[in-house]
Scaffold this motif. Sequence first.
Motif, PDB file in Angstrom:
ATOM      1  N   THR A 160      47.753 -60.268 -21.333  1.00 53.90           N
ATOM      2  CA  THR A 160      48.452 -59.405 -20.337  1.00 53.90           C
ATOM      3  C   THR A 160      48.247 -58.078 -20.700  1.00 53.90           C
ATOM      4  N   ARG A 161      48.080 -57.500 -19.347  1.00 54.95           N
ATOM      5  CA  ARG A 161      47.775 -55.627 -19.617  1.00 54.95           C
ATOM      6  C   ARG A 161      48.300 -55.176 -18.430  1.00 54.95           C
ATOM      7  N   ARG A 162      48.394 -53.781 -18.467  1.00 53.98           N
ATOM      8  CA  ARG A 162      48.936 -53.221 -17.141  1.00 53.98           C
ATOM      9  C   ARG A 162      47.779 -52.505 -16.534  1.00 53.98           C
ATOM     10  N   PHE A 163      47.601 -52.456 -15.159  1.00 55.55           N
ATOM     11  CA  PHE A 163      46.689 -51.910 -14.469  1.00 55.55           C
ATOM     12  C   PHE A 163      47.170 -50.558 -13.671  1.00 55.55           C
ATOM     13  N   ALA A 164      48.574 -50.402 -13.781  1.00 57.73           N
ATOM     14  CA  ALA A 164      49.304 -49.231 -13.262  1.00 57.73           C
ATOM     15  C   ALA A 164      50.531 -48.838 -13.967  1.00 57.73           C
ATOM     16  N   PRO A 165      50.906 -47.609 -14.105  1.00 60.44           N
ATOM     17  CA  PRO A 165      51.939 -46.981 -14.951  1.00 60.44           C
ATOM     18  C   PRO A 165      53.167 -47.889 -14.375  1.00 60.44           C
ATOM     19  N   GLU A 166      54.082 -48.131 -15.267  1.00 58.66           N
ATOM     20  CA  GLU A 166      55.263 -48.821 -14.879  1.00 58.66           C
ATOM     21  C   GLU A 166      56.074 -47.970 -14.055  1.00 58.66           C
ATOM     22  N   LYS A 167      56.677 -48.565 -12.806  1.00 60.60           N
ATOM     23  CA  LYS A 167      57.586 -47.903 -11.954  1.00 60.60           C
ATOM     24  C   LYS A 167      58.754 -48.788 -11.837  1.00 60.60           C
ATOM     25  N   PRO A 168      60.015 -48.442 -11.221  1.00 60.48           N
ATOM     26  CA  PRO A 168      61.123 -49.005 -11.065  1.00 60.48           C
ATOM     27  C   PRO A 168      60.860 -49.908 -10.112  1.00 60.48           C
ATOM     28  N   LEU A 169      61.564 -51.332 -10.371  1.00 58.16           N
ATOM     29  CA  LEU A 169      61.279 -52.430  -9.763  1.00 58.16           C
ATOM     30  C   LEU A 169      62.030 -52.267  -8.293  1.00 58.16           C
ATOM     31  N   ALA A 170      61.188 -52.486  -7.321  1.00 61.89           N
ATOM     32  CA  ALA A 170      61.854 -52.357  -5.837  1.00 61.89           C
ATOM     33  C   ALA A 170      61.439 -53.709  -4.935  1.00 61.89           C
ATOM     34  N   LEU A 171      62.080 -54.800  -5.536  1.00 64.46           N
ATOM     35  CA  LEU A 171      61.736 -56.118  -4.909  1.00 64.46           C
ATOM     36  C   LEU A 171      62.318 -56.170  -3.564  1.00 64.46           C
ATOM     37  N   CYS A 172      61.703 -56.793  -2.646  1.00 63.13           N
ATOM     38  CA  CYS A 172      62.104 -56.917  -1.222  1.00 63.13           C
ATOM     39  C   CYS A 172      63.378 -57.707  -1.108  1.00 63.13           C
ATOM     40  N   ILE A 173      64.448 -57.091  -0.526  1.00 68.17           N
ATOM     41  CA  ILE A 173      65.787 -57.790  -0.682  1.00 68.17           C
ATOM     42  C   ILE A 173      65.723 -59.044   0.114  1.00 68.17           C
ATOM     43  N   PHE A 174      64.960 -59.016   1.222  1.00 67.68           N
ATOM     44  CA  PHE A 174      64.888 -60.137   2.126  1.00 67.68           C
ATOM     45  C   PHE A 174      64.374 -61.330   1.399  1.00 67.68           C
ATOM     46  N   GLU A 175      64.014 -61.527   0.214  1.00 62.50           N
ATOM     47  CA  GLU A 175      63.624 -62.717  -0.498  1.00 62.50           C
ATOM     48  C   GLU A 175      64.770 -63.408  -0.524  1.00 62.50           C
ATOM     49  N   PHE A 176      66.083 -62.691  -0.794  1.00 60.55           N
ATOM     50  CA  PHE A 176      67.312 -63.287  -1.159  1.00 60.55           C
ATOM     51  C   PHE A 176      68.018 -63.511   0.048  1.00 60.55           C
TER      52      PHE A 176
END
Length: 497
Positions: A262-278
Amino acid sequence: MKFIGKEVKVRRNPLGMERCGRMQDGTLEVGCDKFKEECGVFGIYAPGHNVAQITHYALYALQHRGQESAGIAVSNGGKMDIEKGMGLVSEVLNGQKTRRLTGHMAVGHVRYSTMGSSSLVNAQPLMIRYSKGCLAISHNGNLVNGREIRDNLGEGGAIFQTTTDSEIVAHLIARLGGDIVEDTISQALAHLEGAFTFVIMTEDKLIGARDPHGIRPLSLGLLDGCYVLASETCAFDTIGAEFIRDIDPGEMVVIDNQGLHTRRFAPEKPLALCIFEFIYFARPDSNIHGQNVHLVRRELGKQLAREYPVEADIVTGVPDSSISAASGVAEEMGLPYEMGLIKNRYIGRTFIQPSQEIRDLGVKLKLNAVKKVVKGKRIVLVDDSIVRGTTSKQIVQMLRKAGATEVHVRISSPPVISPCFYGIDTSSTKELLGAFKTVEEIKNIIKADSLGYLSIEGLVSSVGLSRDSFCKACFDKEYIVQPTSGLKKKLFETTKR
């Protein structure tokens, strides 16, 4: 933004609008009153297993995420092969086609097109050959800077065969052309802005990646000691895999004969999951970031009942995505849940209504009211959303014609007031009823006795994750990736009230 040594001005674009069943006379097809999610992706690295058949089964589990095309690509470590086509999984990937695909790893895809037309050339996985070998790419989401990268690549001589964002990534990888493929893919992903998950297969590696905000879901599982990736955990249940964890935002996982890296390709940002998934997209038996979708929807229903109590006899939900919320409404109100509406599960996905008279029958072909259940009853009708209002009006009328004395509509999400450009099929703001009509006006349009929408606060508190864990721009216009002023004007164009 720096792009391969060249400064690129990012001009974000509301891709994915106007994709829902518009007829030649300008009217909307019946049944287009719902958001459509773009795609479902799957990947497996499993030496000694029939990976094509396993992928086939997994795509069945993800079919709800896309019904326009389906495909599987496999690799045996030195050679790739692919089967894909227009239609459902059962139509495209019959037994003979799947049996001929041999190898120890595979990627699969089901598609609903929001970026790029619905055509065979845009079906995925996208398989390409470049100087370093072959790639097969399965993609879910939408790049807000896709047009800029495409134009830049085109100026450099790139020739595009499709109109999808996925091919942009393929060209980026080919253009960067490093000797270590995971490094090259990581560099390519770092150029992207928007919402995306990728499952990419080289001849000898399986790679999964999720956008830096985690707007689209992607999970990691284990099947008999072998790794699998999927948009939703319901695919793991279908194939007998064990869920390990969600892929983190901005994370890339590489699976090969050495195991999982595992590795990161971008700096960590706050989770912003699409709420319409739920609310609507995910299957009720899936789990996303530790929360079961069915239980969340049931809690949405309970909270909705607390916010909008009403005197009634029974509760019913619009099948299928609203049934969980309806059960919560019934439980909280102390009313029986009844199957007041039955869904016809055998309507073809490309049902065409050739005339207005026939189109008016569309909802009746998909749904039917159970007269013995609803006649003489005051009904609480639960649905997950109202986008344009066309279907809601017809369902209310259907229940009244079946003998319902009152129809109280309850929506387990807030009013949709703003379009999405992260890979969901929404129209411009002028076609979103909640953007320019009050709740009272919408109630009158759909001819309900009362109408109640779940509050944003009630929605967020019911999911069980922190308020800042979601993208909910369709409800509050707070975009995770901010549109430019020109785009805002187009996004928020409304008709006069």
